[in-house]
Scaffold this active site. Structure first.
Site, PDB file in Angstrom:
ATOM      1  N   ASN A 102     -56.729  12.410 -42.427  1.00  0.00           N
ATOM      2  CA  ASN A 102     -55.240  12.268 -42.589  1.00  0.00           C
ATOM      3  C   ASN A 102     -54.654  11.348 -41.416  1.00  0.00           C
ATOM      4  OD1 ASN A 102     -55.848  14.298 -40.847  1.00  0.00           O
ATOM      5  ND2 ASN A 102     -53.904  15.073 -40.825  1.00  0.00           N
ATOM      6  N   GLU A 139     -59.093  22.046 -34.180  1.00  0.00           N
ATOM      7  CA  GLU A 139     -57.714  21.766 -34.450  1.00  0.00           C
ATOM      8  C   GLU A 139     -57.677  21.906 -36.140  1.00  0.00           C
ATOM      9  OE1 GLU A 139     -54.640  20.883 -36.069  1.00  0.00           O
ATOM     10  OE2 GLU A 139     -54.962  18.574 -35.433  1.00  0.00           O
ATOM     11  N   CYS A 175     -51.040  18.666 -40.081  1.00  0.00           N
ATOM     12  CA  CYS A 175     -50.829  19.907 -39.746  1.00  0.00           C
ATOM     13  C   CYS A 175     -49.716  20.446 -38.996  1.00  0.00           C
ATOM     14  CB  CYS A 175     -52.222  20.082 -38.839  1.00  0.00           C
ATOM     15  SG  CYS A 175     -53.742  20.018 -39.632  1.00  0.00           S
ATOM     16  N   GLU A 206     -56.388  19.760 -26.506  1.00  0.00           N
ATOM     17  CA  GLU A 206     -56.662  18.310 -26.696  1.00  0.00           C
ATOM     18  C   GLU A 206     -55.362  17.730 -25.949  1.00  0.00           C
ATOM     19  OE1 GLU A 206     -59.281  16.834 -30.293  1.00  0.00           O
ATOM     20  OE2 GLU A 206     -57.743  18.372 -30.899  1.00  0.00           O
TER      21      GLU A 206
END
Length: 463
Positions: free
Chosen positions: A141, A239, A273, A442
């Protein structure tokens, strides 16, 4: 253009399709477990020298890498449009984000400090040392920036990186590996291994020579990776999915909230997301908000991602298109935008209304340009609805009441929240999720330390 890629006699070929036209644009050899073994050996050799280099030299090479990426930003953006269907504006931002991440990480190399801890009888210091080799499994993505989220700080901390891009989007990753060599990074330090998850991805996860895995993708796959890493007590950052709320209180600037809502879940065709796909609106403002939202949705320009005017492009694949369609039946109420007909994986901007708060489309991650609007009664009800999913990645709160904004920010269980905004990601602030949305953080000021071991050294001063 030359493609930097591993090959062997047993390589299968990955087919890269243009999502806007369904045309074949490239074939890329898929890495095998033997290719992964060979890459690990090369990486181990390169990492030893890289870790031993003076911090200033590592920083200088990473800044040079950033400059080379900047010189090729338009080329990288056009590749992203072709392989991922991103709008050209988004793709240019993504290439610039890779540059910025490398620059930011380079600035941390000489500031990767340990501590001096007061103890009796001597001097106690901590030293931050690189892990060794980091395996990065990147999604389709956001192929460029998310790969760089891990690659830049891992390299800066003195590690080697093996990057496996998604099967559908390997081209920008391969080009970045070429640019790294052009910038002067050592051979073998940053390698790209295109391949399938069950073969190349699994080989990375299970390889004993890899110290950490960074994975971005579905919660289902993330759980499997975590279980396999546990067998080797291997570090992991995950993630994963999201089903983020966009909470609109009646006292909010409704015009601003409605104007901002479409691209909060339509950016990247909803394949994000962090997409605010659960629009929660206080009941007293519900009808007015929908009245403002409808024309904003209908005006979204969906089309050729290479066109500067386009706001939303296609979905990534036929499989993803079918998945999105499965959530949106003909009998559901809502607001529909427009999308092209003919070749390409197109789905129109869609807002569903009148659905149950526990309906699949309201609680499961669709990963497409679809949102639901649900009413709530008061602040407590808004928080209840916002937390009524297994995810906790991001979200937004719209209100003019500062106290309410702070209370709601404390109460919503998500790693990244915005007030009167939909901004989730900045390379200089932490990013990560609660619950089924992942593990670890992150980006931000601590990004490099996530790729280090802490060694404690005590030096006696007693005679």
């Amino acid at each position: 253009m030359k493609r930097l890629c591993v090959t062997s006699e047993r390589n299968e070929l990955l087919q890269v399709l243009n999502p806007a036209t369904e045309e074949l644009v490239a074939t890329v050899p898929a890495a095998t477990p033997a290719d992964v073994d060979a890459a690990v050996a090369r990486a181990a050799a390169a990492q030893r020298g890289w870790a031993a280099a003076a911090p200033a030299d590592r920083a200088r090479l990473l800044r040079r890498f950033a400059a080379v990426v900047d010189d090729h930003a338009e080329e990288l953006a056009r590749l992203e449009v072709t392989e991922a269907g991103h709008t050209i504006g988004n793709a240019r931002w993504e290439a610039g984000n890779v540059r910025d991440l490398l620059d930011f990480a380079a600035g941390g190399v000489e500031r990767l400090n340990g501590r001096q801890i007061p103890v009796a009888g001597g001097l106690d210091v901590t030293i931050l040392e690189p892990l060794g080799i980091v395996g990065v499994i990147a999604p389709w993505n956001f192929p460029m920036p998310i790969a760089a989220w891990a690659t830049a700080p891992a390299l800066a901390a003195g590690n080697a990186v093996l990057l496996k891009p998604a099967e559908t989007t390997p081209l920008t990753a391969l080009r970045l590996a070429e640019l790294a060599l052009e910038a002067g990074l050592p051979e073998g330090l940053f390698q790209v291994l295109p391949g399938t998850g069950p073969v190349a991805g699994n080989a990375l996860v299970e390889h004993p020579g890899i110290a950490k895995i960074v994975f971005t993708g579905s919660t289902r796959v993330g759980k499997s990776i975590m279980a396999k890493c546990a067998d080797q007590v291997k570090r992991v950052t995950l993630e994963l999915g999201g089903k983020s709320p966009n909470i609109v209180f009646a006292d909010a600037d409704l015009e601003a909230a409605a104007a901002a809502a479409p691209m909060s879940f339509l950016d990247n065709s909803g394949q994000d997301c962090c997409a605010r796909t659960r629009i929660l609106v206080q009941r007293s403002a519900y009808d007015r908000f929908l009245g403002l939202l409808a024309p904003a949705i209908e005006e979204i320009v969906v089309g050729d991602p290479a066109d500067e005017r386009t706001q939303m492009g296609p979905l990534i694949s036929r499989a993803q298109l079918d998945r999105v369609r499965s959530y949106v039946g003909d009998d559901l109420e809502g607001i529909r935008g427009k999308a092209p007909e003919g070749p390409g994986f197109w789905f129109p901007p869609t807002v569903l209304t009148g659905v149950a708060e526990n309906a699949p489309c309201a609680v499961e991650e669709i990963f497409g340009p679809v949102a639901v609007v649900l009413p709530f009664e008061d602040e407590a009800d808004a928080i209840r609805l916002a937390n009524a999913t297994e995810y906790g990645l991001s979200g937004s709160i719209w209100t003019r009441d500062v106290g309410r904004a702070l209370r709601a920010s404390r109460a919503v269980r998500a790693g990244n929240l915005s007030v009167n905004s939909h901004s989730s990601v900045r390379y200089w602030t932490p990013f990560g999720g609660y619950q089924q949305s992942g593990l670890g953080r992150e980006l931000g000021p601590d990004a490099l330390t996530a790729f280090t071991e802490t060694k404690n050294v005590f030096i006696s001063t007693e005679a």
